[in-house]
Design a protein around this motif. Structure first.
Motif, PDB file in Angstrom:
ATOM      1  N   UNK A   1     -55.885 -19.588  13.636  1.00  0.00           N
ATOM      2  CA  UNK A   1     -56.193 -18.178  13.447  1.00  0.00           C
ATOM      3  C   UNK A   1     -55.642 -17.730  12.098  1.00  0.00           C
ATOM      4  N   UNK A   2     -56.501 -17.131  11.274  1.00  0.00           N
ATOM      5  CA  UNK A   2     -56.064 -16.648   9.968  1.00  0.00           C
ATOM      6  C   UNK A   2     -55.090 -15.491  10.156  1.00  0.00           C
ATOM      7  N   UNK A   3     -53.846 -15.712   9.739  1.00  0.00           N
ATOM      8  CA  UNK A   3     -52.803 -14.707   9.938  1.00  0.00           C
ATOM      9  C   UNK A   3     -52.584 -13.848   8.700  1.00  0.00           C
ATOM     10  N   UNK A   4     -52.468 -14.492   7.532  1.00  0.00           N
ATOM     11  CA  UNK A   4     -52.183 -13.753   6.300  1.00  0.00           C
ATOM     12  C   UNK A   4     -52.971 -14.338   5.152  1.00  0.00           C
ATOM     13  N   UNK A   5     -53.195 -13.524   4.157  1.00  0.00           N
ATOM     14  CA  UNK A   5     -53.932 -13.929   2.962  1.00  0.00           C
ATOM     15  C   UNK A   5     -53.162 -13.485   1.729  1.00  0.00           C
ATOM     16  N   UNK A   6     -53.009 -14.417   0.756  1.00  0.00           N
ATOM     17  CA  UNK A   6     -52.368 -14.076  -0.505  1.00  0.00           C
ATOM     18  C   UNK A   6     -53.440 -13.874  -1.547  1.00  0.00           C
ATOM     19  N   UNK A   7     -53.576 -12.634  -1.999  1.00  0.00           N
ATOM     20  CA  UNK A   7     -54.583 -12.291  -2.991  1.00  0.00           C
ATOM     21  C   UNK A   7     -53.982 -12.435  -4.376  1.00  0.00           C
ATOM     22  N   UNK A   8     -54.462 -13.419  -5.145  1.00  0.00           N
ATOM     23  CA  UNK A   8     -53.905 -13.667  -6.466  1.00  0.00           C
ATOM     24  C   UNK A   8     -54.126 -12.523  -7.435  1.00  0.00           C
ATOM     25  N   UNK A   9     -55.211 -11.755  -7.261  1.00  0.00           N
ATOM     26  CA  UNK A   9     -55.496 -10.657  -8.177  1.00  0.00           C
ATOM     27  C   UNK A   9     -54.477  -9.536  -8.044  1.00  0.00           C
ATOM     28  N   UNK A  10     -54.215  -9.114  -6.796  1.00  0.00           N
ATOM     29  CA  UNK A  10     -53.258  -8.030  -6.559  1.00  0.00           C
ATOM     30  C   UNK A  10     -51.844  -8.529  -6.351  1.00  0.00           C
ATOM     31  N   UNK A  11     -51.662  -9.888  -6.274  1.00  0.00           N
ATOM     32  CA  UNK A  11     -50.341 -10.499  -6.116  1.00  0.00           C
ATOM     33  C   UNK A  11     -49.612  -9.939  -4.892  1.00  0.00           C
ATOM     34  N   UNK A  12     -50.275  -9.911  -3.748  1.00  0.00           N
ATOM     35  CA  UNK A  12     -49.651  -9.414  -2.541  1.00  0.00           C
ATOM     36  C   UNK A  12     -50.213 -10.125  -1.319  1.00  0.00           C
ATOM     37  N   UNK A  13     -49.403 -10.137  -0.256  1.00  0.00           N
ATOM     38  CA  UNK A  13     -49.836 -10.721   1.011  1.00  0.00           C
ATOM     39  C   UNK A  13     -50.530  -9.659   1.846  1.00  0.00           C
ATOM     40  N   UNK A  14     -51.646 -10.035   2.437  1.00  0.00           N
ATOM     41  CA  UNK A  14     -52.389  -9.145   3.331  1.00  0.00           C
ATOM     42  C   UNK A  14     -52.325  -9.739   4.736  1.00  0.00           C
ATOM     43  N   UNK A  15     -51.799  -8.997   5.680  1.00  0.00           N
ATOM     44  CA  UNK A  15     -51.643  -9.492   7.045  1.00  0.00           C
ATOM     45  C   UNK A  15     -52.842  -9.086   7.885  1.00  0.00           C
ATOM     46  N   UNK A  16     -53.478 -10.072   8.505  1.00  0.00           N
ATOM     47  CA  UNK A  16     -54.613  -9.801   9.390  1.00  0.00           C
ATOM     48  C   UNK A  16     -54.156  -9.729  10.853  1.00  0.00           C
ATOM     49  N   UNK A  17     -53.327 -10.676  11.240  1.00  0.00           N
ATOM     50  CA  UNK A  17     -52.806 -10.714  12.604  1.00  0.00           C
ATOM     51  C   UNK A  17     -51.342 -11.120  12.554  1.00  0.00           C
ATOM     52  N   UNK A  18     -50.551 -10.589  13.502  1.00  0.00           N
ATOM     53  CA  UNK A  18     -49.147 -10.977  13.570  1.00  0.00           C
ATOM     54  C   UNK A  18     -49.031 -12.464  13.883  1.00  0.00           C
TER      55      UNK A  18
END
Length: 318
Positions: free
Chosen positions: A173-190
């Motif tokens: 299950x995709x939990x988090x995504x690191x966006x290189x453009x904004x340099x931040x982690x995006x949490x989808x699910x705990x």
């Protein structure tokens, strides 16, 4: 695909190993973007396109006397894109765009005899255009760095949480995504850990004490440095304003200015020593800061003692 194919009993060591673990890897845009256009286009490809690909593939196999296979008419509706499909897609698009640019700039290019482009071969010209190619593709912004590879800030990375299903299998299950453009982690699910909760467990290993600077010590150092700089600046202003007074003139203002400059340089060392990794500084920034310490420290001392020595030497001469 590997995780979904695993079938183990809860009593087995592999089950306990996988439960609550994580996989970190490159993400395709269609895996997390709600407005991604690659997957809808993929699914819209019909039997006409599949037939065309089958015919072309069969002709290529026949030419090479090889054996291949034919896909069904509903291939794009029954199968999702494979891993890094969008990267392969963008690589092909980049190659095509660079070839089009070469054809536009060098219409007389002879790939066989290499008769133009300042002595460069046709392949070298095409390579130069490929390196300069930049566009917004299915895998993100396509552009190559000095190492002729994709820039990390243009690629998305994700953490997949390995969770057991109702039976003896697992799902990623995709939990988090690191966006290189904004340099931040995006949490989808705990993230769900091995105990079935979202509470981060205590690490089993010993946490090493890095002896980072505490906030009170850092604040105290910077406050005293600021006060010292303030008084040095105050003395400098006083010297400039009263430079025609007999006492200041006798003190030789030129050397006083040199003393003030040396003191400010020496005090600046505290700034470079007041930060570490705990304040978000990168290795490159800390390296530069560390290199500045001896230069500021010794330069400040040398300027101060140079002013004192020169002043005493001048008094002796007079």
């Amino acid at each position: 695909d590997f995780i979904s194919s695993v079938d183990v009993e809860p009593t087995e060591p592999l089950y306990r190993l996988l439960k609550g673990s994580a996989i970190y890897g490159i993400l395709e845009g269609f895996e997390w973007k709600t407005d991604d256009r690659f997957l809808p286009v993929w699914e819209s490809l019909n039997s006409t396109f599949v037939d065309y690909v089958n015919v072309q593939y069969a002709a290529m196999l026949q030419e090479k006397s090889a054996v291949g296979y034919q896909e069904s008419a509903n291939y794009f509706q029954e199968n999702i894109p494979g891993h890094q499909t969008t990267f392969v897609f963008d690589s092909v698009i980049a190659a095509v765009l660079s070839l089009c640019e070469v054809a536009s700039k060098y219409p007389a290019l002879d790939r066989v005899n290499n008769t133009c482009c300042g002595g460069l071969t046709g392949g070298e010209v095409e390579f130069q255009e490929l390196v300069q190619t930049e566009f917004s593709g299915a895998s993100g912004q396509f552009r190559l760095n000095k190492e002729i590879s994709r820039n990390l800030e243009d690629i998305s990375f994700g953490i997949y949480n390995i969770r057991p299903t109702v039976d003896t299998s697992f799902e990623a299950v995709l939990s988090s995504n690191y966006n290189g453009t904004s340099m931040e982690w995006i949490t989808f699910q705990d993230f769900t850990y091995s105990d079935g909760t979202t509470n981060e467990p205590t690490p089993a290993r010993h946490i090493f004490n890095n002896n980072y600077l505490s906030k009170p010590i850092r604040t105290t150092g910077l406050v005293f440095m600021s006060l010292a700089m303030f008084f040095v600046a105050l003395c400098a202003v006083f010297t400039v304003v009263c430079r025609k007074e007999r006492l200041i003139t006798a003190s030789q203002p030129e050397f006083l200015y040199l003393l003030f400059f040396g003191a400010i340089t020496l005090l600046s060392t505290i700034i470079t020593m007041s930060f570490d990794e705990s304040y978000g500084w990168t290795t490159g920034q800390l390296t530069i800061s560390c290199k500045c310490v001896p230069w500021l420290l010794f330069s400040g001392y040398l300027i101060i003692y140079l002013a004192l020595f020169s002043k005493l030497w001048r008094v002796q001469k007079v």
